[in-house]
Design an enzyme around this catalytic site. Structure first.
Site, PDB file in Angstrom:
ATOM      1  N   LYS A 102       2.680   4.311   6.908  1.00  0.00           N
ATOM      2  CA  LYS A 102       1.681   5.206   6.315  1.00  0.00           C
ATOM      3  C   LYS A 102       2.310   6.568   6.060  1.00  0.00           C
ATOM      4  O   LYS A 102       3.396   6.854   6.550  1.00  0.00           O
ATOM      5  CB  LYS A 102       0.508   5.407   7.301  1.00  0.00           C
ATOM      6  CG  LYS A 102      -0.352   4.169   7.549  1.00  0.00           C
ATOM      7  CD  LYS A 102      -1.442   4.076   6.507  1.00  0.00           C
ATOM      8  CE  LYS A 102      -2.402   2.931   6.818  1.00  0.00           C
ATOM      9  NZ  LYS A 102      -1.752   1.604   6.685  1.00  0.00           N
ATOM     10  N   SER A 123       0.807  -1.221   0.000  1.00  0.00           N
ATOM     11  CA  SER A 123       0.000   0.000   0.000  1.00  0.00           C
ATOM     12  C   SER A 123       0.846   1.279   0.000  1.00  0.00           C
ATOM     13  O   SER A 123       0.303   2.367  -0.077  1.00  0.00           O
ATOM     14  CB  SER A 123      -0.937   0.010   1.210  1.00  0.00           C
ATOM     15  OG  SER A 123      -0.206   0.252   2.393  1.00  0.00           O
TER      16      SER A 123
END
Lengths: 442, 153
Positions: free
Chosen positions: B104, B67
């Site tokens: 992230k 991701s």
């Protein structure tokens, strides 16, 4: 009685300042750094062979788990209460300890690493009014950089710094910092803290002091040190001087040269046969050699011991210790192994109907000298010119590919040593092994 | 990167003369108590000093998942995390989300801080409320292998 301690303290406490900083539930905190699931749950860490609890978080303490509680006694309770239990991951703790000390050194030039989770810092050069602020900054930085929560105690002497650290830990309003170089804090706390909290006051001294009517730290401080020497020895006298602000224990920046060295281990389960015992003492001798070479030291004798367990009361008991002398000083692993196995050969007794079930073996040596200064033997001199490079090559391999990558065959392959100490619930070596790095999901 | 031309990654990791030990192992000897860790100390993972300005605050993490490909971080890469860096808008961070460590990107929009994916296959911004102590550290750089990885797997 009060006048003299005050005078002394004003003089010394006004200048000298020592801080004791230590990690809160250090081993547990190391585990928490890498696993967010451990953040608010009770955590304990067990000793070698997963024997007993040696580190507990405050949540675990609140459940009544005490220091040294045997794991088999609390196992069911831990399961019921959701306590997370870990074997000691000393590789990780050693690395995290190194990191915290690297941060300490950025705040104070003189640091004495006292134990794996405690260090003394010299803060004498910091103005008295700024010490608490510096300590708070240090705590925050250590927490941010390494994830380890700490407490700081400051005092004019090591004994007072240690006491201040205890106060910082137990009084939440202090937010982890207590400064006893501050006269008001010093007067306030010394009459409120029990004498049992003083560094060096053991159970025996405590009983004597209580009989003398000494309850608080202040009571102890105000004793006349000379008569005390009789009942509490010079150590007791030293403690009184330290509590008055007269430093008797200097900061030790360079650890004293090692005088002796021991490698001893409990077996993961009892052993009965000679081959396993020989392999174990060979492995211990291998470790001894590594330790000696790391410090450039050598020995000319080793004491080998092995014994049955005092817990096996109904089984036959035996305890053996023998000292084997070498021709000259050495740190050569192969020579040490030879000596250790000779010790076993001289003392081994074939078991009868009920075999001896040995629980522990070890190898101990004293009177270490630097290898380079040691006298050479006239007869039986070893071939240092060849042994040196061989040992250096072995150490280099083990440094590069991990401990135990290259071992003498007599010590057995590390992975096949089923006698060796158990660490069944150990977390990965997060910071030292590329294959065991923590994982972040993306 | 010009300082180390044509040097293999594994050589840089362990060999080079100007390498520093990332986990800065302190003195092995304690003045007071012998360290119980003494028998377990291991050679530290080494990275060159010019990549790691603050060794005691620097940790390596392995990345699992794709991701963060938009940020140039791929599955099985290593992320070098410096806990002494202050996270700010746009920082790639390692953070604890629902008890799991995640990589992230930090997005600060006015007073609202969010943690976002970096992938065209995923919603542009998956939003998490940013709680206290959530961010573990800031990713200073990442390491990716362009050859078969061999023993690092």
């Amino acid at each position: 009685m009060n006048a003299s301690p005050l005078r002394q303290r004003d003089r010394i406490g006004g200048g000298r300042a020592v801080a004791l900083i230590d990690g809160n539930s250090f081993y547990c905190s190391c585990e928490r750094v890498f696993d967010p699931k451990l953040a608010a749950v009770p955590v304990i860490v067990l000793s070698n062979n997963d024997g007993c609890a040696i580190a507990r978080t405050s949540e675990a303490k609140a459940l009544g788990i005490r220091m040294g509680d045997p794991y088999f006694k609390i196992r069911d309770m831990c399961r019921r209460q959701g306590v997370r239990v870990f074997s000691s991951n000393y590789t990780l703790y050693g690395d995290m300890s190194g990191r915290t000390n690297a941060v300490y050194r950025q705040f104070a030039p003189q640091v004495e690493i006292y134990s794996i989770d405690e260090s003394f810092l010299n803060l004498s050069d910091v103005a008295p009014g700024l010490r608490v602020e510096l300590a708070r900054d240090l705590r925050a930085t250590v927490r941010a950089w390494t994830g380890i929560p700490t407490c700081v105690g400051i005092g004019p002497t090591k004994t007072l710094a240690k006491l201040a650290n205890h106060i910082a830990k137990t009084v939440p309003e202090l937010q982890g910092v207590c400064d006893l170089t501050d006269v008001a804090a010093y007067e306030h706390w010394l009459c409120r803290i029990g004498v049992a909290e003083v560094w060096g006051i053991g159970r025996a001294s405590l009983a004597k002091l209580e009989a003398m009517g000494v309850e608080s730290v202040a009571d102890l401080r105000d004793l006349d040190p000379r008569p005390v020497r009789k009942g509490l020895t010079v150590v007791g006298e030293r403690i009184i001087h330290e509590l008055r602000g007269l430093a008797c224990l200097p900061l030790e920046m360079v650890p004293a040269r090692r005088k002796g060295c021991a490698v001893t281990r409990s077996f993961s389960s009892r052993i009965e046969d000679r081959a396993t015992l020989e392999e174990a003492v060979s492995a211990h001798a291998t470790r001894l050699g590594e330790k000696l070479r790391r410090e450039g030291l050598a020995t000319n004798h080793v004491t080998v011991f092995y014994h049955t367990s005092e817990h096996d009361r109904d089984a036959p008991m035996r305890s053996v210790s023998i000292t084997v002398t070498l021709a000259e000083h050495t740190s050569d692993t192969l020579a040490l192994i030879k000596a250790a196995r000779h010790g076993v050969a001289k003392t081994w007794r074939e078991p009868g109907e009920r075999p001896w079930r040995y629980s522990k073996a070890g190898i101990v040596t004293n009177d270490l000298v630097p290898l380079s200064h040691s006298p050479r033997a006239l007869i039986g001199a070893m071939d240092r010119e060849r042994s040196g490079p061989l040992m250096a090559a072995m150490d280099a391999c083990n440094a590069r590919w991990g401990r135990g990558a290259v071992v003498p065959a007599q010590a057995g392959l590390v992975a096949r040593r089923d006698w060796s100490t158990k660490f069944e619930m150990r977390t990965p070596r997060y910071t030292t092994q590329v294959g065991e790095l923590p994982v972040a999901h993306a | 990167m010009s300082a180390a031309p044509a040097q293999r990654v594994d050589e840089m990791l362990v060999g080079s003369a100007d390498a520093v030990r990332v986990p800065l192992i302190g003195q092995a000897l304690c003045a007071g108590f012998p360290s119980p860790a003494d028998d377990f100390l291991e050679g530290a993972l080494e990275l060159p000093r010019w990549l790691v300005p603050n060794p005691p605050a620097t940790f390596l993490w392995r990345i699992a998942g794709s991701s963060m490909e938009g940020a140039g971080i791929y599955d099985r890469d290593l992320a070098c995390v410096d806990r002494s860096l202050k996270p700010s808008h746009g920082s790639v961070v390692v953070a604890a989300i629902d008890g799991q460590m995640s990589c992230k990107r930090l997005v600060i929009d006015g007073n609202v801080a969010r943690l976002a994916f970096c992938s065209p296959d995923l919603p542009a911004f998956a939003i998490d409320e940013l709680g206290e102590g959530l961010i573990w550290g800031v990713v200073r750089f990442s390491i990716r292998w362009h050859v078969a990885r061999g023993r690092l797997s």
